[in-house]
Design a protein around this motif. Sequence first.
Motif, PDB file in Angstrom:
ATOM      1  N   ALA A  23       0.829  -1.217   0.000  1.00 26.88           N
ATOM      2  CA  ALA A  23       0.000   0.000   0.000  1.00 26.88           C
ATOM      3  C   ALA A  23       0.861   1.263   0.000  1.00 26.88           C
ATOM      4  CB  ALA A  23      -0.913  -0.022   1.223  1.00 26.88           C
ATOM      5  N   TRP A  24       1.979   1.224   0.705  1.00 28.71           N
ATOM      6  CA  TRP A  24       2.786   2.443   0.801  1.00 28.71           C
ATOM      7  C   TRP A  24       3.366   2.837  -0.549  1.00 28.71           C
ATOM      8  CZ3 TRP A  24       8.004   2.588  -0.415  1.00 28.71           C
ATOM      9  CH2 TRP A  24       8.682   1.365  -0.479  1.00 28.71           C
ATOM     10  N   GLN A  25       3.657   1.838  -1.398  1.00 30.17           N
ATOM     11  CA  GLN A  25       4.229   2.184  -2.707  1.00 30.17           C
ATOM     12  C   GLN A  25       3.201   2.884  -3.582  1.00 30.17           C
ATOM     13  OE1 GLN A  25       6.137  -1.315  -4.342  1.00 30.17           O
ATOM     14  NE2 GLN A  25       8.036  -0.872  -3.252  1.00 30.17           N
ATOM     15  N   GLY A  30       1.356   7.954  -5.841  1.00 30.74           N
ATOM     16  CA  GLY A  30       0.213   8.868  -6.001  1.00 30.74           C
ATOM     17  C   GLY A  30       0.408  10.220  -5.335  1.00 30.74           C
ATOM     18  N   ALA A  31       1.625  10.516  -4.865  1.00 31.48           N
ATOM     19  CA  ALA A  31       1.857  11.803  -4.188  1.00 31.48           C
ATOM     20  C   ALA A  31       1.525  12.961  -5.127  1.00 31.48           C
ATOM     21  CB  ALA A  31       3.313  11.896  -3.739  1.00 31.48           C
ATOM     22  N   VAL A  32       1.036  14.054  -4.566  1.00 32.26           N
ATOM     23  CA  VAL A  32       0.729  15.255  -5.362  1.00 32.26           C
ATOM     24  C   VAL A  32       2.040  15.854  -5.860  1.00 32.26           C
ATOM     25  CG1 VAL A  32      -0.227  17.590  -5.250  1.00 32.26           C
ATOM     26  CG2 VAL A  32      -1.423  15.692  -4.130  1.00 32.26           C
ATOM     27  N   ARG A  33       2.127  16.090  -7.180  1.00 36.83           N
ATOM     28  CA  ARG A  33       3.372  16.591  -7.792  1.00 36.83           C
ATOM     29  C   ARG A  33       3.197  17.959  -8.446  1.00 36.83           C
ATOM     30  NH1 ARG A  33       6.750  12.196  -8.888  1.00 36.83           N
ATOM     31  NH2 ARG A  33       8.313  13.797  -9.248  1.00 36.83           N
ATOM     32  N   ASP A  34       2.008  18.529  -8.310  1.00 41.82           N
ATOM     33  CA  ASP A  34       1.707  19.762  -9.025  1.00 41.82           C
ATOM     34  C   ASP A  34       1.319  20.836  -7.999  1.00 41.82           C
ATOM     35  OD1 ASP A  34       0.664  21.767 -10.532  1.00 41.82           O
ATOM     36  OD2 ASP A  34      -0.975  20.601 -11.406  1.00 41.82           O
ATOM     37  N   PRO A  35       2.023  21.976  -7.955  1.00 48.80           N
ATOM     38  CA  PRO A  35       1.702  23.000  -6.945  1.00 48.80           C
ATOM     39  C   PRO A  35       0.276  23.519  -7.064  1.00 48.80           C
ATOM     40  CG  PRO A  35       3.319  23.830  -8.543  1.00 48.80           C
ATOM     41  CD  PRO A  35       3.147  22.377  -8.823  1.00 48.80           C
ATOM     42  N   PRO A 207       8.017   7.211   7.872  1.00 55.64           N
ATOM     43  CA  PRO A 207       6.965   6.845   8.844  1.00 55.64           C
ATOM     44  C   PRO A 207       6.065   8.022   9.185  1.00 55.64           C
ATOM     45  CG  PRO A 207       9.124   6.055   9.561  1.00 55.64           C
ATOM     46  CD  PRO A 207       9.363   6.973   8.403  1.00 55.64           C
ATOM     47  N   VAL A 208       6.538   9.242   8.895  1.00 55.36           N
ATOM     48  CA  VAL A 208       5.760  10.444   9.184  1.00 55.36           C
ATOM     49  C   VAL A 208       4.851  10.780   8.000  1.00 55.36           C
ATOM     50  CG1 VAL A 208       5.918  12.870   9.856  1.00 55.36           C
ATOM     51  CG2 VAL A 208       7.740  11.264  10.504  1.00 55.36           C
ATOM     52  N   VAL A 209       5.406  10.749   6.798  1.00 55.12           N
ATOM     53  CA  VAL A 209       4.610  11.213   5.657  1.00 55.12           C
ATOM     54  C   VAL A 209       3.773  10.095   5.029  1.00 55.12           C
ATOM     55  CG1 VAL A 209       6.112  13.179   5.211  1.00 55.12           C
ATOM     56  CG2 VAL A 209       6.530  11.044   4.002  1.00 55.12           C
ATOM     57  N   ILE A 210       4.208   8.827   5.211  1.00 51.47           N
ATOM     58  CA  ILE A 210       3.371   7.680   4.797  1.00 51.47           C
ATOM     59  C   ILE A 210       3.482   6.623   5.908  1.00 51.47           C
ATOM     60  CG2 ILE A 210       2.903   5.912   3.033  1.00 51.47           C
ATOM     61  CD1 ILE A 210       4.257   7.621   0.963  1.00 51.47           C
ATOM     62  N   PRO A 211       2.694   6.755   6.966  1.00 45.10           N
ATOM     63  CA  PRO A 211       2.842   5.823   8.101  1.00 45.10           C
ATOM     64  C   PRO A 211       2.660   4.354   7.704  1.00 45.10           C
ATOM     65  CG  PRO A 211       1.491   7.720   8.716  1.00 45.10           C
ATOM     66  CD  PRO A 211       1.709   7.829   7.240  1.00 45.10           C
ATOM     67  N   ASP A 212       1.914   4.102   6.610  1.00 49.15           N
ATOM     68  CA  ASP A 212       1.730   2.703   6.175  1.00 49.15           C
ATOM     69  C   ASP A 212       3.044   2.060   5.738  1.00 49.15           C
ATOM     70  OD1 ASP A 212      -0.938   2.748   6.689  1.00 49.15           O
ATOM     71  OD2 ASP A 212      -1.583   3.069   4.618  1.00 49.15           O
ATOM     72  N   ARG A 213       4.116   2.851   5.604  1.00 52.12           N
ATOM     73  CA  ARG A 213       5.429   2.259   5.248  1.00 52.12           C
ATOM     74  C   ARG A 213       5.885   1.274   6.324  1.00 52.12           C
ATOM     75  NH1 ARG A 213       8.553  -0.568   3.787  1.00 52.12           N
ATOM     76  NH2 ARG A 213      10.541  -0.283   2.724  1.00 52.12           N
ATOM     77  N   ILE A 214       5.420   1.507   7.561  1.00 51.11           N
ATOM     78  CA  ILE A 214       5.823   0.609   8.649  1.00 51.11           C
ATOM     79  C   ILE A 214       4.857  -0.572   8.641  1.00 51.11           C
ATOM     80  CG2 ILE A 214       6.418   0.470  11.112  1.00 51.11           C
ATOM     81  CD1 ILE A 214       8.065   2.474   9.363  1.00 51.11           C
ATOM     82  N   ASP A 215       5.114  -1.488   7.713  1.00 42.99           N
ATOM     83  CA  ASP A 215       4.219  -2.639   7.545  1.00 42.99           C
ATOM     84  C   ASP A 215       4.935  -3.930   7.970  1.00 42.99           C
ATOM     85  OD1 ASP A 215       5.990  -3.061   5.491  1.00 42.99           O
ATOM     86  OD2 ASP A 215       4.524  -2.781   3.874  1.00 42.99           O
ATOM     87  N   ALA A 216       4.236  -5.042   7.830  1.00 42.39           N
ATOM     88  CA  ALA A 216       4.795  -6.314   8.311  1.00 42.39           C
ATOM     89  C   ALA A 216       6.087  -6.681   7.586  1.00 42.39           C
ATOM     90  CB  ALA A 216       3.756  -7.421   8.124  1.00 42.39           C
TER      91      ALA A 216
END
Length: 344
Positions: A23-25, A30-35, A207-216
């Motif tokens: 999910a984190w990937q 999908g991060a916003v790339r446009d100001p 872990p701050v900007v995508i907390p789901d990175r801390i997965d199993a």
Amino acid sequence: MITRSPAHLQRHDEAKPLALPPAWQAQLAGAVRDPAELCRRLGLDATWLPGAEQGHALFEVRVPEAFLTRMRPGDPADPLLRQVLPLDQEAWTTPGYVSDPLEEAAHTPARGLIHKYHGRVLLITSPACAVNCRYCFRRHFPYAENSPSRAQWEATLEHLRRDASITEAILSGGDPLAASDRQLAWLVERLAAIPHLRRLRIHTRLPVVIPDRIDAALLDWLGASRLQKVVVLHINHANEIDQAVVDACARLKAAGITLLNQSVLLRGVNDSVDALAALSERLFAAGVLPYYLHVLDPVAGAAHFDVPDAEARELVAGLREVLPGFLMPRLVREIPGEGSKTPL
Ligand code: SF4
């Protein structure tokens, strides 16, 4: 006619589904790339913000959804937005502000390796970040020249094997946790095989900007390593810590990992006693100890974030009046050529 037995059906039901990316990937991609999109999502008129489009030509926007949702809609001075939305200030040239403020290019004995301090080395583990921070001292770092292939990692690892004074490996970047678990598990396994290495430190904002990175999957390879593990988060404002971040920290702590935080003192983001005190309090509530408060490194394009030393010292004196000692971060500057950070 062939009739399928229940056992056949069961085997069919248990067939492995096609592997989906974690999910984190997907959140990273999908991060916003446009100001303009960032402003629209926050209900801001981009024309209020001088140079949002021009600033983008010099500094790329990248903001994951989970971080965006913590920004205050309609507030152009939001402390999280200020860290990521480029403006006309990116184009300012200020004497003394340069592309490599810490002179790291002079300390790279092997590709992807920075060896500045006694006993510890820094490995540029991933050229990517999950969020682009305007004040980052590596915003002009030549990642393309410092992204080793597996074969080149061998030369880097050999440097560590040959030098028994190195007891700690620091994974940095970019953000090291932007690399895949497969790559990280491969590297950490090789580091753990070096007998004189004792500690693995990971400097990360993921872990701050995508907390789901801390997965199993992450907790598997990290928790399994024999090395003592320290994760140094990078959080500058209390509003960055929501329940998802608290939960991610709890998962790391449950895996036996020590959690510290480093911040950068930034004009308009955290340059008040109240903001710094709230950050320390919320960090500790999440099980994280404040570690360093860095003054800004003089990197080109970020001079507008600077807080002069005298004011920084006053802020820290004020902070000492309202916080217990163990919640006080150390105010430091990194000076090229010095053997450690310099306390202010
Ligand atoms: S290295 Fe850290 S501070 Fe720099 S842009 Fe990436 S996440 Fe931000």
